[in-house]
Write a protein that holds these residues in place. Structure first.
Motif, mmCIF file in Angstrom:
data_model
loop_
_atom_site.group_PDB
_atom_site.id
_atom_site.type_symbol
_atom_site.label_atom_id
_atom_site.label_comp_id
_atom_site.label_asym_id
_atom_site.label_seq_id
_atom_site.Cartn_x
_atom_site.Cartn_y
_atom_site.Cartn_z
ATOM 1 N N LEU A 1 0.821 -1.208 0.000
ATOM 2 C CA LEU A 1 0.000 0.000 0.000
ATOM 3 C C LEU A 1 0.859 1.265 0.000
ATOM 4 O O LEU A 1 0.561 2.232 -0.711
ATOM 5 C CB LEU A 1 -0.941 -0.003 1.208
ATOM 6 C CG LEU A 1 -2.093 -1.016 1.152
ATOM 7 C CD1 LEU A 1 -2.769 -1.141 2.506
ATOM 8 C CD2 LEU A 1 -3.109 -0.610 0.091
ATOM 9 N N ASP A 2 1.925 1.269 0.798
ATOM 10 C CA ASP A 2 2.832 2.420 0.810
ATOM 11 C C ASP A 2 3.425 2.653 -0.573
ATOM 12 O O ASP A 2 3.484 3.783 -1.070
ATOM 13 C CB ASP A 2 3.961 2.191 1.818
ATOM 14 C CG ASP A 2 3.503 2.417 3.251
ATOM 15 O OD1 ASP A 2 2.568 3.214 3.447
ATOM 16 O OD2 ASP A 2 4.067 1.797 4.161
ATOM 17 N N ASN A 3 3.871 1.571 -1.196
ATOM 18 C CA ASN A 3 4.478 1.659 -2.523
ATOM 19 C C ASN A 3 3.479 2.153 -3.561
ATOM 20 O O ASN A 3 3.781 3.048 -4.363
ATOM 21 C CB ASN A 3 5.034 0.284 -2.919
ATOM 22 C CG ASN A 3 5.623 0.276 -4.313
ATOM 23 O OD1 ASN A 3 4.919 0.051 -5.295
ATOM 24 N ND2 ASN A 3 6.925 0.529 -4.414
ATOM 25 N N HIS A 4 2.277 1.589 -3.542
ATOM 26 C CA HIS A 4 1.253 1.946 -4.526
ATOM 27 C C HIS A 4 0.822 3.403 -4.344
ATOM 28 O O HIS A 4 0.622 4.129 -5.324
ATOM 29 C CB HIS A 4 0.041 1.022 -4.369
ATOM 30 C CG HIS A 4 -1.007 1.217 -5.419
ATOM 31 N ND1 HIS A 4 -0.898 0.712 -6.680
ATOM 32 C CD2 HIS A 4 -2.196 1.897 -5.375
ATOM 33 C CE1 HIS A 4 -1.964 1.051 -7.390
ATOM 34 N NE2 HIS A 4 -2.765 1.764 -6.615
ATOM 35 N N ASN A 5 0.710 3.837 -3.107
ATOM 36 C CA ASN A 5 0.298 5.210 -2.807
ATOM 37 C C ASN A 5 1.314 6.216 -3.346
ATOM 38 O O ASN A 5 0.956 7.211 -3.979
ATOM 39 C CB ASN A 5 0.135 5.381 -1.305
ATOM 40 C CG ASN A 5 -0.423 6.741 -0.930
ATOM 41 O OD1 ASN A 5 -1.229 7.324 -1.657
ATOM 42 N ND2 ASN A 5 0.008 7.266 0.204
ATOM 43 N N LYS A 6 2.599 5.944 -3.143
ATOM 44 C CA LYS A 6 3.642 6.871 -3.584
ATOM 45 C C LYS A 6 3.849 6.833 -5.093
ATOM 46 O O LYS A 6 4.003 7.866 -5.742
ATOM 47 C CB LYS A 6 4.947 6.570 -2.860
ATOM 48 C CG LYS A 6 4.903 6.889 -1.378
ATOM 49 C CD LYS A 6 6.186 6.515 -0.671
ATOM 50 C CE LYS A 6 6.089 6.852 0.824
ATOM 51 N NZ LYS A 6 7.318 6.468 1.548
ATOM 52 N N LYS A 7 3.852 5.629 -5.653
ATOM 53 C CA LYS A 7 4.060 5.494 -7.099
ATOM 54 C C LYS A 7 2.969 6.185 -7.902
ATOM 55 O O LYS A 7 3.226 6.802 -8.933
ATOM 56 C CB LYS A 7 4.119 4.013 -7.487
ATOM 57 C CG LYS A 7 5.502 3.395 -7.421
ATOM 58 C CD LYS A 7 5.446 2.001 -7.987
ATOM 59 C CE LYS A 7 6.845 1.383 -8.044
ATOM 60 N NZ LYS A 7 6.808 0.023 -8.616
ATOM 61 N N ASN A 8 1.753 6.048 -7.432
ATOM 62 C CA ASN A 8 0.620 6.581 -8.187
ATOM 63 C C ASN A 8 0.175 7.955 -7.692
ATOM 64 O O ASN A 8 -0.834 8.474 -8.156
ATOM 65 C CB ASN A 8 -0.548 5.593 -8.113
ATOM 66 C CG ASN A 8 -0.236 4.287 -8.807
ATOM 67 O OD1 ASN A 8 -0.373 4.173 -10.026
ATOM 68 N ND2 ASN A 8 0.179 3.286 -8.037
ATOM 69 N N LYS A 9 0.927 8.501 -6.750
ATOM 70 C CA LYS A 9 0.671 9.844 -6.231
ATOM 71 C C LYS A 9 -0.778 10.018 -5.790
ATOM 72 O O LYS A 9 -1.464 10.980 -6.158
ATOM 73 C CB LYS A 9 1.043 10.892 -7.287
ATOM 74 C CG LYS A 9 2.519 10.863 -7.659
ATOM 75 C CD LYS A 9 2.861 11.915 -8.713
ATOM 76 C CE LYS A 9 4.342 11.871 -9.052
ATOM 77 N NZ LYS A 9 4.703 12.865 -10.090
#
Length: 556
Positions: free
Chosen positions: A534-542
């Motif tokens: 979730l952290d990764n997806h949140n940051k990658k997709n802004k």
């Protein structure tokens, strides 16, 4: 940079346009409209009357319609409304000049003639309100009045034809209920060869059904949660779900769903109120279905984590999502598709004046209003409202002193007005019970062939604004709030699993949650890799997810 024109400047500019100018008629109409909006009908009339047919037929037609409205509904020069003058202006509105205003003018002429008891002329004008695609509500009300007139004139075949065209429209439940009741009588009494009951005899039935509906709307209004108001204590609205569902919603851009209540865990769903009113749910229309999405005021609740969103049946392995206020709306009437549940003929008409964008808009239910649930025990009459727990205040304001938190809690209870709400709801429930008792006695006393099953279907329809919001008191700990949508099972918006083992999945699609999720709380037994993903997806997709945190609620 150009400055915006003030109203005074606009009036001065429009007033400077001379009769010899090509845009004179339109300028006079705009001036009339300005003064009509300013509640100065005397001045508005002068400008509207300056417009001649030869100046511009379309603008003249608009002005004549406006003049009709003024004389029909407003006091002019201290005088009362004048329906005769209003009628003269409406008769100047012709179909060839503006077909939409023509239909509206004919409708208003019908209302005026009906009020003046000139029923034959009323029939003539109402019969001209036939363009369903322009204003379906006008068509329905016109058909209702045609049915009433024909019924009174004992032209029962035409009355049936018109009443069958009366659908359930916004603010028009009483029209639909009266049409249905009279259709029941026409069908049953004609079959039995009996004299048709008069409108006067049937009126108490209609009054009771309408009072039941109005009481349900009063309860609905008490339960509405206006997330757009400055109510900071109820801004955190949470939905508990499975991590796999959350990943699908975020990664695959799947849409958030409302699920059919028939297959929910609580077997009493949608039945608590009807059972309490001694109405057998089997007597209701089986095609009308209620779809629900559940939320909680408590975003970090151990009880909720233990019960919902379980992964591999592991308690505490789910996630809690909180949403921003744009996920909901304040349009209370959006929750029921009136056209679908009454098989409205408008669904069958392709209007050439409806844009493609509007057509697409009709296919979505997003956004919907949010309501708190009532917790009710039919055996004891215990009643409570869903609300935040006191513990949630201590979690939210843990950096403050207990006395300060307790003060906020008391302030919340005061703003909620729970005692007053419960008193009002009890009063409305009492009214509903009283009216149902009246209905039963009235039917038995008169020996009418219209059956209680027929009436019960109307009562079930009247209770739809709150049916899915009344839950058994045993579930009070969940402190649930909901969005719901009522429609026909054959509605194009209803989605179903295509394979046999998925046939129990019947749902409505709501919206993509990516732009609406505010925070994510992972259950105490949620896997560590879930938070990393979730952290990764949140940051990658802004995305705008402000917080992703693991709950530390104790769960062994």
């Amino acid at each position: 940079m150009m400055t915006e024109e003030t109203l005074e400047q606009k009036i001065a500019r429009l007033s400077s346009i001379q009769p010899s100018d090509s845009d004179y008629a339109e300028s006079q109409f705009k001036l009339g409209a300005i003064y009509q909006n300013k509640k100065k009908p005397d001045i508005a009339i002068k400008y509207f009357e300056n417009i001649l047919y030869d100046d511009n037929p379309q603008t003249y037609t608009k002005a004549q319609f406006r003049l009709g409205l003024i004389w029909q509904y407003e006091e002019v020069g201290g005088k009362k409304i004048d329906l005769n003058i209003a009628s003269e202006h409406y008769r100047n509105v012709h179909n060839k000049d503006n077909s939409i205003l023509y239909v509206a003018a004919q409708f208003n002429l019908g209302i005026i003639c009906y009020a003046q008891q000139d029923f034959n002329d009323a029939k003539s004008h109402f019969s001209n309100v036939s363009h369903i695609k322009y204003d379906f509500s006008l068509y329905v009300v016109a058909q209702f009045h045609l049915g009433i007139i024909c019924y009174a004139q004992q032209d029962f075949n035409d009355a049936k034809s018109h009443f069958n065209n009366v659908s359930y429209i916004k603010d028009g439940f009483s029209f639909y209920a009266e049409a249905q009741i009279k259709l029941y009588f026409l069908a049953n009494e004609i079959t039995e060869g009996k004299e048709i009951a008069s409108s006067k005899d049937i009126q108490p039935l209609i009054n009771s059904i309408t009072k039941i509906y109005n009481a349900c709307k009063e309860i609905r209004d008490e339960l509405f949660i206006d997330v757009y108001k400055n109510n900071h204590y109820e801004q955190t609205i949470a939905h508990y779900t499975n991590p796999n569902v959350l990943f699908s919603l975020l990664k695959q851009a799947s849409l958030f769903r409302l699920n059919l209540v028939d297959f929910m865990n609580d077997p009493s769903e949608n039945k608590v109120l009807l059972n309490w009113l001694n109405i057998n749910p089997s007597q209701t229309n089986p095609d009308i279905k209620n779809f629900v999405a559940s939320f909680s005021f408590n975003h970090n609740s151990l009880n909720q984590f233990r019960l919902y969103g379980l992964e591999d049946n592991q308690p505490g392995s789910g996630v809690s999502l909180t949403f921003n206020k744009e996920f909901f709306c304040d349009e209370l009437d959006k929750s029921i598709d009136l056209q679908a549940i009454t098989k409205s003929p408008q669904k069958l008409i392709k209007s050439d004046i409806v844009s493609e964008q509007q057509s697409k808009c009709d296919q979505t239910i997003f956004p919907l209003p949010l309501y708190r649930c009532i917790y009710f025990d039919p055996d004891t009459n215990y009643l409570a409202l869903a609300k935040r727990s006191k513990q949630s205040f201590y979690l939210e304001y843990k950096s403050e002193k207990p006395d300060e938190i307790d003060k906020k809690w008391q302030d919340y209870l005061k703003s909620l007005k729970e005692k007053q709400k419960i008193k009002n709801i009890r009063g409305q429930l009492g009214k509903i019970q009283t009216e149902i008792e009246k209905l039963t006695k009235l039917i038995d006393k008169n020996g009418w062939q219209v059956t209680l099953k027929d009436i019960n279907q109307l009562i079930a329809l009247a209770t739809m604004p709150i049916a899915s919001l009344v839950k058994h008191a045993a579930f009070e700990d969940e402190n649930e709030c909901r969005i719901f949508y009522v429609t026909d099972i054959g509605d194009d918006k209803v989605k179903m699993g295509e394979q046999f083992d998925l046939c129990r999945y019947i749902y409505l699609e709501y919206d993509n949650i990516a732009t609406h999720v505010d925070k994510i709380y992972l259950g105490p037994k949620c896997q560590p890799q879930h938070k990393l993903w979730l952290d990764n997806h949140n940051k990658k997709n802004k995305l705008n997810i402000r917080r992703i945190v693991q709950s530390i609620m104790p769960l062994q």
